[in-house]
Design a protein around this motif. Structure first.
Motif, PDB file in Angstrom:
ATOM      1  N   LEU A   1      21.666  40.196 -67.628  1.00 49.06           N
ATOM      2  CA  LEU A   1      20.266  40.270 -68.028  1.00 49.06           C
ATOM      3  C   LEU A   1      19.885  38.962 -68.704  1.00 49.06           C
ATOM      4  O   LEU A   1      20.578  38.519 -69.628  1.00 49.06           O
ATOM      5  CB  LEU A   1      20.029  41.426 -68.998  1.00 49.06           C
ATOM      6  N   VAL A   2      18.786  38.344 -68.244  1.00 45.39           N
ATOM      7  CA  VAL A   2      18.354  37.044 -68.757  1.00 45.39           C
ATOM      8  C   VAL A   2      16.934  37.154 -69.301  1.00 45.39           C
ATOM      9  O   VAL A   2      16.048  37.710 -68.643  1.00 45.39           O
ATOM     10  CB  VAL A   2      18.387  35.968 -67.652  1.00 45.39           C
ATOM     11  N   ALA A   3      16.720  36.618 -70.508  1.00 47.75           N
ATOM     12  CA  ALA A   3      15.371  36.540 -71.078  1.00 47.75           C
ATOM     13  C   ALA A   3      15.298  35.332 -71.994  1.00 47.75           C
ATOM     14  O   ALA A   3      16.312  34.915 -72.575  1.00 47.75           O
ATOM     15  CB  ALA A   3      15.033  37.813 -71.857  1.00 47.75           C
ATOM     16  N   ASN A   4      14.110  34.762 -72.139  1.00 44.33           N
ATOM     17  CA  ASN A   4      13.901  33.596 -72.997  1.00 44.33           C
ATOM     18  C   ASN A   4      14.378  33.820 -74.425  1.00 44.33           C
ATOM     19  O   ASN A   4      15.015  32.969 -75.028  1.00 44.33           O
ATOM     20  CB  ASN A   4      12.397  33.273 -73.077  1.00 44.33           C
ATOM     21  N   THR A   5      13.998  34.987 -74.972  1.00 46.94           N
ATOM     22  CA  THR A   5      14.231  35.244 -76.385  1.00 46.94           C
ATOM     23  C   THR A   5      14.964  36.559 -76.587  1.00 46.94           C
ATOM     24  O   THR A   5      14.821  37.503 -75.796  1.00 46.94           O
ATOM     25  CB  THR A   5      12.899  35.299 -77.159  1.00 46.94           C
ATOM     26  N   ALA A   6      15.713  36.630 -77.684  1.00 47.40           N
ATOM     27  CA  ALA A   6      16.423  37.862 -78.034  1.00 47.40           C
ATOM     28  C   ALA A   6      15.437  39.011 -78.268  1.00 47.40           C
ATOM     29  O   ALA A   6      15.775  40.174 -78.042  1.00 47.40           O
ATOM     30  CB  ALA A   6      17.279  37.630 -79.274  1.00 47.40           C
ATOM     31  N   SER A   7      14.231  38.684 -78.724  1.00 47.63           N
ATOM     32  CA  SER A   7      13.229  39.731 -78.967  1.00 47.63           C
ATOM     33  C   SER A   7      12.928  40.514 -77.694  1.00 47.63           C
ATOM     34  O   SER A   7      12.705  41.731 -77.738  1.00 47.63           O
ATOM     35  CB  SER A   7      11.935  39.119 -79.529  1.00 47.63           C
ATOM     36  N   MET A   8      12.927  39.841 -76.548  1.00 50.22           N
ATOM     37  CA  MET A   8      12.633  40.524 -75.291  1.00 50.22           C
ATOM     38  C   MET A   8      13.768  41.478 -74.899  1.00 50.22           C
ATOM     39  O   MET A   8      13.515  42.538 -74.312  1.00 50.22           O
ATOM     40  CB  MET A   8      12.382  39.500 -74.181  1.00 50.22           C
ATOM     41  N   ILE A   9      14.980  41.131 -75.249  1.00 52.75           N
ATOM     42  CA  ILE A   9      16.107  42.047 -75.014  1.00 52.75           C
ATOM     43  C   ILE A   9      15.973  43.254 -75.939  1.00 52.75           C
ATOM     44  O   ILE A   9      16.095  44.409 -75.509  1.00 52.75           O
ATOM     45  CB  ILE A   9      17.451  41.337 -75.246  1.00 52.75           C
ATOM     46  N   TYR A  10      15.709  43.006 -77.215  1.00 51.89           N
ATOM     47  CA  TYR A  10      15.632  44.080 -78.213  1.00 51.89           C
ATOM     48  C   TYR A  10      14.472  45.036 -77.926  1.00 51.89           C
ATOM     49  O   TYR A  10      14.626  46.257 -78.004  1.00 51.89           O
ATOM     50  CB  TYR A  10      15.492  43.481 -79.613  1.00 51.89           C
ATOM     51  N   GLU A  11      13.329  44.489 -77.603  1.00 49.85           N
ATOM     52  CA  GLU A  11      12.124  45.311 -77.474  1.00 49.85           C
ATOM     53  C   GLU A  11      11.987  45.966 -76.106  1.00 49.85           C
ATOM     54  O   GLU A  11      11.412  47.048 -75.988  1.00 49.85           O
ATOM     55  CB  GLU A  11      10.883  44.455 -77.776  1.00 49.85           C
ATOM     56  N   PHE A  12      12.512  45.330 -75.055  1.00 49.01           N
ATOM     57  CA  PHE A  12      12.219  45.801 -73.705  1.00 49.01           C
ATOM     58  C   PHE A  12      13.435  46.173 -72.858  1.00 49.01           C
ATOM     59  O   PHE A  12      13.263  46.745 -71.777  1.00 49.01           O
ATOM     60  CB  PHE A  12      11.414  44.744 -72.927  1.00 49.01           C
ATOM     61  N   ASN A  13      14.656  45.845 -73.309  1.00 50.86           N
ATOM     62  CA  ASN A  13      15.771  45.958 -72.368  1.00 50.86           C
ATOM     63  C   ASN A  13      16.970  46.793 -72.814  1.00 50.86           C
ATOM     64  O   ASN A  13      17.928  46.923 -72.058  1.00 50.86           O
ATOM     65  CB  ASN A  13      16.253  44.554 -71.982  1.00 50.86           C
ATOM     66  N   LEU A  14      16.930  47.365 -73.990  1.00 51.00           N
ATOM     67  CA  LEU A  14      18.053  48.197 -74.412  1.00 51.00           C
ATOM     68  C   LEU A  14      18.201  49.421 -73.500  1.00 51.00           C
ATOM     69  O   LEU A  14      19.317  49.848 -73.193  1.00 51.00           O
ATOM     70  CB  LEU A  14      17.890  48.614 -75.877  1.00 51.00           C
ATOM     71  N   ARG A  15      17.090  49.973 -73.068  1.00 48.06           N
ATOM     72  CA  ARG A  15      17.162  51.111 -72.135  1.00 48.06           C
ATOM     73  C   ARG A  15      17.679  50.660 -70.773  1.00 48.06           C
ATOM     74  O   ARG A  15      18.427  51.387 -70.115  1.00 48.06           O
ATOM     75  CB  ARG A  15      15.789  51.774 -72.003  1.00 48.06           C
ATOM     76  N   ASN A  16      17.284  49.452 -70.340  1.00 48.81           N
ATOM     77  CA  ASN A  16      17.787  48.938 -69.062  1.00 48.81           C
ATOM     78  C   ASN A  16      19.304  48.754 -69.111  1.00 48.81           C
ATOM     79  O   ASN A  16      20.010  49.026 -68.129  1.00 48.81           O
ATOM     80  CB  ASN A  16      17.119  47.605 -68.720  1.00 48.81           C
TER      81      ASN A  16
END
Length: 385
Positions: free
Chosen positions: A8-23
């Motif tokens: 999983l790739v995202a610019n910022t850690a915030s995008m992982i925390y807010e949008f990708n924990l369920r993914n």
């Protein structure tokens, strides 16, 4: 059978925390070994405590995480090349079976790497830079870029219906639609009326808001895109002693917003609350959610508020119109930077004093995270398994 290894790739850690924990949880339920590559050093609009919390969550889940020095925005050539080399090294080391990329810059760099390393890639667009009703210059610059990188995209996920329609004109093999990243409607509904009222009173008391005052709320990064400045100007124009405004978030615009508040002598009416982890009380305490971002894929801060029964003002040129489907849910402005239009809309909403209930909440069902998870699981199965 070999276990799939997905990055999983995202610019910022915030995008992982807010949008990708369920993914991450979905991929693990499908038997995948999950890795995360993002920028933990400059994690975006979350504070350091949340950044550290994210690392601990990933460790507990058995997810390997990797620092990649992505820049904010479009970055610069030198540092973008550095981030690309870091991703290439990860691909060489771990031999990923698939990459799921998000965020504009992360999506571009990841697709270049996937093309070079011949890795299957899925890209989620959290709102294209170009959109219906948006600036012509954005279409002129960003549509050709997205079209080109579409040639290197195996599949695309869009989170609003406008982007889904536009995406069909891109040279991408498969295009999917999901109704946002999901909000927890069912659990909010289980919060008893008495508990809601208790939270409302506690939070309003802590904020210094009287029972007869009308509280506006915005949740989101303090950035020019989130457009909090226009709301502050609208409040100044209205000059209504009963209106108060709180903003939950951190970001680069904090100094400018503080100056604007001071210039308009609104120190007793507008509060910047910083990053907030528990939003239930804020949503119940507020009377109106003002979420007029200049650009927004769907607007989770708006959607979450609606799930809590909070009436909303949104931008009609964004994905928000997917869920603000009637004036039972909220009102849409045509120009989010028009102070006159925004102030009139706030005054109209205050006069009506509406809450989202009944049919309004029923219309939100498709945006519940359980439905979004079901669709994402199907997409992951098709693309990676």
């Amino acid at each position: 059978m070999k276990r799939k290894r997905i990055l999983l790739v995202a610019n910022t850690a915030s995008m992982i925390y807010e949008f990708n924990l369920r993914n991450i949880a979905i991929l693990q339920s499908l038997g995948a070994e999950v890795h995360v590559a993002t920028n933990f050093v400059n994690p975006g609009p979350i504070d350091n405590k949340i950044d550290l919390k994210l690392k601990k969550i990933l460790e507990k889940k058995g997810v390997m995480y990797h620092q990649v020095d992505f820049m904010k925005g479009i970055g610069n050539h030198k540092l973008n090349v550095k981030a690309m080399k870091q991703l290439c090294q990860l691909c060489d080391k771990f031999n990923f079976d698939g990459i799921h990329a998000q965020s504009p810059l992360g999506g571009i760099i990841a697709r270049r790497v996937a093309h070079r390393k011949k890795v299957h890639i899925l890209y989620t667009a959290h709102g294209f830079q170009f959109f219906k009703g948006g600036p012509f210059l954005d279409w002129l610059i960003f549509f050709p870029v997205e079209w080109f990188y579409g040639l290197w995209t195996d599949a695309l996920v869009t989170i609003n219906t406008d982007d889904y329609a536009v995406a069909k004109h891109l040279p991408i093999k498969r295009v999917y639609y999901i109704p946002g990243v999901g909000t927890d409607i069912e659990n909010v509904e289980r919060i008893a009326k008495e508990q809601r009222q208790k939270l409302r009173q506690e939070v309003r008391r802590n904020l210094g808001i009287n029972d007869d005052e009308y509280l506006l709320l915005s949740v989101g990064e303090l950035s020019e895109r989130k457009n909090h400045a226009t709301v502050i100007k609208a409040i100044s124009k209205l000059n209504d002693p009963k209106i108060k405004y709180v903003i939950a978030g951190i970001g680069d615009e904090e100094t400018n917003l503080k100056s604007l508040i001071k210039e308009n002598r609104l120190e007793n009416k507008v509060q910047l609350l910083g990053y907030q982890t528990d939003l239930d009380g804020l949503y119940f305490a507020a009377d109106l959610n003002v979420f007029i971002s200049k650009r927004e894929g769907l607007g989770l801060g708006g959607l979450d508020g609606v799930a809590h029964g909070l009436y909303i003002i949104g931008n009609g040129n964004t994905g928000m119109k997917d869920y603000i489907q009637s004036d039972d849910i909220g009102l849409l402005v045509k120009d989010p930077t028009d102070v006159d239009e925004v102030s009139r809309t706030i005054a109209f909403a205050k006069q009506g004093k509406k809450k989202v209930t009944g049919k309004g909440l029923e219309a939100m069902r498709e945006f519940d995270y359980r439905n979004v998870n079901r669709i994402m699981k199907s997409i992951y199965q098709k693309e990676f398994m």
